[in-house]
Design an enzyme around this catalytic site. Structure first.
Site, PDB file in Angstrom:
ATOM      1  N   TYR B 101     -31.756  72.540 101.365  1.00  0.00           N
ATOM      2  CA  TYR B 101     -30.817  73.236 102.256  1.00  0.00           C
ATOM      3  C   TYR B 101     -31.236  72.948 103.700  1.00  0.00           C
ATOM      4  O   TYR B 101     -32.422  73.017 104.029  1.00  0.00           O
ATOM      5  CB  TYR B 101     -30.858  74.759 102.011  1.00  0.00           C
ATOM      6  CG  TYR B 101     -30.082  75.540 103.046  1.00  0.00           C
ATOM      7  CD1 TYR B 101     -28.752  75.888 102.814  1.00  0.00           C
ATOM      8  CD2 TYR B 101     -30.657  75.889 104.267  1.00  0.00           C
ATOM      9  CE1 TYR B 101     -28.028  76.568 103.776  1.00  0.00           C
ATOM     10  CE2 TYR B 101     -29.933  76.553 105.239  1.00  0.00           C
ATOM     11  CZ  TYR B 101     -28.626  76.902 104.984  1.00  0.00           C
ATOM     12  OH  TYR B 101     -27.900  77.557 105.939  1.00  0.00           O
ATOM     13  N   GLU B 190     -24.084  73.010 108.629  1.00  0.00           N
ATOM     14  CA  GLU B 190     -24.894  73.302 107.443  1.00  0.00           C
ATOM     15  C   GLU B 190     -24.690  72.250 106.368  1.00  0.00           C
ATOM     16  O   GLU B 190     -23.562  71.804 106.137  1.00  0.00           O
ATOM     17  CB  GLU B 190     -24.505  74.684 106.906  1.00  0.00           C
ATOM     18  CG  GLU B 190     -25.371  75.188 105.778  1.00  0.00           C
ATOM     19  CD  GLU B 190     -24.939  76.582 105.327  1.00  0.00           C
ATOM     20  OE1 GLU B 190     -25.476  77.566 105.851  1.00  0.00           O
ATOM     21  OE2 GLU B 190     -24.058  76.676 104.460  1.00  0.00           O
TER      22      GLU B 190
END
Lengths: 291, 383
Positions: B101, B190
C-alpha cells in the site's frame, strides 16, 4: 481591550473597488471602523465612500499608517494578496474568500507558523469584530454587543446564531473571530486561545467547531494545560452524512477516531470545557457560568 | 474531484509510475474492435468511484474472449452500490508476489503532506490500520523542505523493505507519487495494491486520485477528466448556478437551503432532534442574488422526495432581501406545491421579511428561530 482589532485599528480593504468590497466598506465605516485606505492594482487615486484607493499595499501603508488588512479579493488572488500584506509589514490580515486552494493556505501556514505576532485569519471567514470598536469582515453587525465573551468559530452561520442568542440574553462579546471553514486556516483555535486568555475584557471563551480535522482536539489539549478562563464548546455535524469515501488514507489517518464529532466532544469535555448541545444552549450555559 | 481509476493511471504513467497495460471501453462495440489485440487472461475492472469495488463484484478475471464479452455485457451499465458503471478497464493480468500500500495525503493535524506505506496492502488495509498500526509507515514531509532522499530511506526502513531492487522500485514510485500529489493540487493519491512482480519490479495495480476542487482552475489539463465524471442532473444544475447540491438521506423528505455548510449541519441536527430526516441540501455559499436563489429553489424542488423545504439564512455577506426576493420569485413564477418554511436573520433582515409578507399565504411560513423552523418544516408536511 479585545483581541486582533479595536478602536486603534487602522484598516485597509484589499479589493475595495469590487462589488462586495464597496458594499462592505460602507458597512464597516457605518459601524465606526477606522478604514484608512483601500487597495486595487490599477485603481490608485480613486476614492470609495471617501476612502483613498492605492495600487499597492506598501503604498497604502506608507500613506495611511494602516496596521491591519481585510481582503475582499477572489479566491484565486488570495494567496498573492495575503503575501502582499505580509510583505508590507502588516501583522493582522483577514481573508474572506471562499474556495482558496488548500495548497495556497499550506504555503501561508508554513510561512507564518514561526511568526507569533502575525495572524492570518481565514480564509472562508466572516472576519473579525470587536463589538463597539471595529469590524473587519461582512458579519451582520447589528446582532453584536460589547461584553465579556470571546468567540471563535469555523462556521459563520453558527456563530451568528450563537451571538444572536447571547445578545438577546444580555451577554456581550469582546471579540468574535471567524477562523474559517477551510481545511487549513491561517490562524486556528489554538493560536487564539492564548490571546483570549491574556485579554482583560474576555471572561469566557466560546469555541464553535465542526467535524473534520484535528483543530478542536488540539485546542482541547491547550485548554487542559493553559486556560484558566471557562470555555464553552459546540461541535456541529453530529448527524451530518459521511462524504463519499475514496481510498483508505483518510481511514488510516483517522483510525484513532480523531475528526469525528464524538472525538472532539470527548476531548473538549475531558479538558474541562462546557459542552453545548446547540448554538442556543451556549447562551444558556454562559448565563450560569458568568453569574 | 475524484478520478476514475483509468484517469488516475493516466496521470501515473505521465508521472513515470508503471501500471499494467490496459484499455478503456465504454460499450460492447469498442470491446469488439479491441478483442483481436488482447491476449488472455485479462482483468476486467468496473470504473466507479465508490469504495469496496472488488468485494461488490466489480473486478473479474476473464480467461477467454467469450468470458470477457459475458462480463462486459453484465457489468456495463449496471450499478455497483450506488454508482453506475460507465466504462471498463481491461488490463493484462500480472502475477504479484506481494501487495503493498502506498499513499500521499495531507495530514490536517500537522498541516504536512503524509506518505503512508505498508507491506500489508490490499483490500484489508483499514483493518491493518486498526489492529496493527505499526505495520504502516508514516512519513511526514515539511512542505518547505520538500521530499528528500532521507524521507525515502525512512519510508522503506519503517516499512520493512529489505530487498535492494524492491526498495529502489518502491522509492522511485514514492518519489513520483509525491511529485504528482504536489504538482496536481491533489488531496489524495493512493496505490492499493502496489504490486511486486516476480522480476522485483513494482506496478501500480490501482489508482485513487482526488483533486482539490478549489484548485481546478489552474489545471486545465484535468478538464477533460471532469467531463467524463458522473454528476447527477441536480448536482450539475446547482454547480452551473454556483451552488452545491448534496444528497443526504435517501429516506428523508425535507429539503434544506442555507448559506454555508455550518448552518446546513445545524439544520440537519435540529431536524433530526425533532424526529425528521433531511433528504437533500443546497448550499448557496455567500452572496447569492434573488435570481440565483429562485433557480436554487427550483433545483431542490425537482427532487421528488422533498415534501417540505426549510430555507434558513443567517445573512452576513448574503443579503436577506435578495433571499426573500428569490423566494417570492420562485413561488410566483414556478409551480410550488410544497410548503416552504423560511427563517431569515442578519443583513437586511427587515427588508427581506417585508418582501415575504407580500406573498404570505402562498405556502410560505415564517419562523423566528432555527429550532422553531425545524419544528415547523416537519409539521407543515401533508397539510
Amino acid at each position: 481591550m479585545s483581541i486582533l482589532i479595536d478602536q486603534n485599528t487602522r484598516l485597509l480593504v484589499q479589493g475595495i473597488t469590487g462589488r462586495e468590497g464597496q458594499f462592505h466598506t460602507a458597512r464597516m465605516l457605518e459601524y465606526g471602523t477606522n478604514v484608512v485606505g483601500g487597495v486595487t492594482p490599477g485603481k490608485g487615486g480613486l476614492t470609495v465612500h471617501g476612502v483613498p484607493v492605492f495600487d499597492t499595499v506598501a503604498e497604502a501603508v506608507r500613506a495611511t499608517g494602516a496596521n491591519a488588512s481585510v481582503l475582499f479579493v477572489p479566491p484565486r488572488l488570495t494567496l498573492d494578496a495575503i503575501f502582499e500584506a505580509l510583505a508590507a509589514g502588516l501583522k493582522t490580515v483577514i481573508s474572506i474568500a471562499e474556495g482558496v486552494p488548500v495548497k495556497d493556505m499550506l504555503q501561508v501556514y508554513h510561512y507564518t507558523k514561526n511568526l507569533p505576532d502575525v495572524h492570518v485569519i481565514g480564509p472562508n471567514s466572516f472576519g473579525v469584530i470587536s463589538p463597539g470598536k471595529a469590524k473587519a469582515g461582512f458579519m451582520a453587525h447589528e446582532i453584536y454587543s460589547q461584553g465579556p465573551v470571546g468567540l471563535m468559530s469555523r462556521s459563520a452561520t453558527n456563530s451568528y446564531e450563537t451571538v444572536l442568542g447571547l445578545t438577546r440574553r444580555g451577554i456581550g462579546q469582546s471579540t468574535c473571530v471567524g477562523v474559517g471553514g477551510d481545511t487549513i486556516p491561517g490562524t486556528s483555535f489554538v493560536d487564539l486561545l492564548p490571546l483570549f486568555e491574556a485579554d482583560e475584557q474576555t471572561k469566557a471563551v466560546v469555541l464553535i467547531g465542526e467535524i473534520g480535522g484535528a483543530d478542536e482536539e488540539i485546542a482541547a489539549e491547550y485548554i487542559k494545560n493553559h486556560m484558566t478562563k471557562p470555555v464553552v464548546a459546540y461541535i456541529a455535524g453530529r448527524n451530518a452524512p459521511k462524504g463519499k469515501k475514496m481510498g483508505h488514507a483518510g481511514a488510516i489517518v483517522g483510525a484513532s477516531g480523531v475528526g469525528s464529532a464524538q472525538s472532539k466532544i470527548e476531548a473538549l469535555a475531558a479538558a474541562g470545557a462546557y459542552i453545548a448541545e446547540s448554538p442556543d444552549h451556549i447562551g444558556e450555559l454562559l448565563e450560569k457560568i458568568l453569574s | 474531484m475524484k478520478l476514475y481509476e483509468y484517469q488516475g493511471k493516466e496521470l501515473f504513467r505521465n508521472s513515470g509510475i508503471p501500471t499494467p497495460r490496459g484499455h478503456v471501453i465504454r460499450n460492447l462495440a469498442e470491446l469488439d474492435s479491441l478483442l483481436p489485440s488482447l491476449s488472455f487472461p485479462v482483468v476486467v475492472k468496473a470504473q466507479v468511484l465508490v469504495g469496496g469495488r472488488g468485494k461488490a463484484g466489480g473486478i473479474k478475471t476473464a480467461a477467454s474472449a467469450g468470458e470477457l464479452q459475458e462480463y462486459a455485457k453484465n457489468l456495463l451499465g449496471s450499478f455497483l452500490k450506488e454508482d453506475k458503471v460507465i466504462a471498463l478497464l481491461i488490463e493484462e493480468k500480472v502475477a504479484a508476489l506481494e501487495e503493498y500500500y502506498l499513499g500521499v495525503t495531507l495530514d490536517r493535524a500537522t498541516r504536512q503532506p503524509l506518505i503512508l506505506f505498508s507491506r500489508k496492502g490490499g483490500m484489508d488495509i483499514e483493518e491493518v490500520a486498526k489492529e496493527t498500526p505499526e505495520a504502516i509507515a508514516r512519513i511526514h514531509v515539511d512542505p518547505q523542505m520538500g521530499l528528500r532522499n532521507f524521507h525515502l530511506e525512512q519510508l522503506v526502513k519503517a516499512g520493512g523493505v529489505t530487498d535492494p531492487d524492491v526498495k529502489k522500485g518502491v522509492q522511485q514510485v514514492a518519489q513520483a507519487l509525491y511529485r504528482l500529489w504536489d504538482t496536481s493540487d491533489a488531496a489524495l493519491v493512493e496505490i492499493n495494491p502496489l504490486m511486486v512482480l516476480a522480476d522485483k519490479t513494482v506496478v501500480a495495480a490501482d489508482a485513487k486520485v482526488d483533486i482539490d476542487d478549489s484548485a481546478l482552475f489552474r489545471h486545465p489539463e484535468l478538464e477533460a477528466f471532469r467531463r467524463e465524471l458522473p454528476e447527477s442532473e441536480l448536482e450539475r444544475a446547482a454547480r452551473e448556478t454556483g451552488f452545491l447540491y448534496i444528497d443526504i438521506d435517501p429516506e428523508g423528505n425535507v429539503g434544506v437551503i442555507s448559506n454555508g455548510s455550518g448552518m446546513i449541519m445545524s439544520c440537519i441536527d435540529w431536524i433530526a432532534r425533532h424526529g425528521g430526516k433531511v433528504t437533500c441540501a443546497l448550499d448557496l455559499g455567500g452572496g447569492a442574488t434573488a435570481d440565483r436563489v429562485a433557480r436554487g429553489i427550483g433545483i431542490v424542488l425537482r427532487n421528488p422526495k422533498v415534501k417540505s423545504l426549510l430555507i434558513s439564512i443567517f445573512g452576513g455577506i448574503t443579503r436577506c432581501d435578495e433571499i426573500a426576493g428569490g423566494i417570492v420569485r420562485a413561488v410566483t413564477e414556478k409551480d410550488v406545491n410544497i410548503p416552504i418554511v423560511a427563517r431569515l436573520e442578519g443583513t437586511n433582515k427587515e427588508k427581506g421579511l417585508a418582501l415575504l409578507a407580500e406573498v404570505s399565504g402562498k405556502t410560505i411560513e415564517i419562523a423566528a428561530t432555527l429550532p422553531e423552523a425545524a419544528d415547523k418544516v416537519l409539521r407543515v408536511q401533508g397539510r
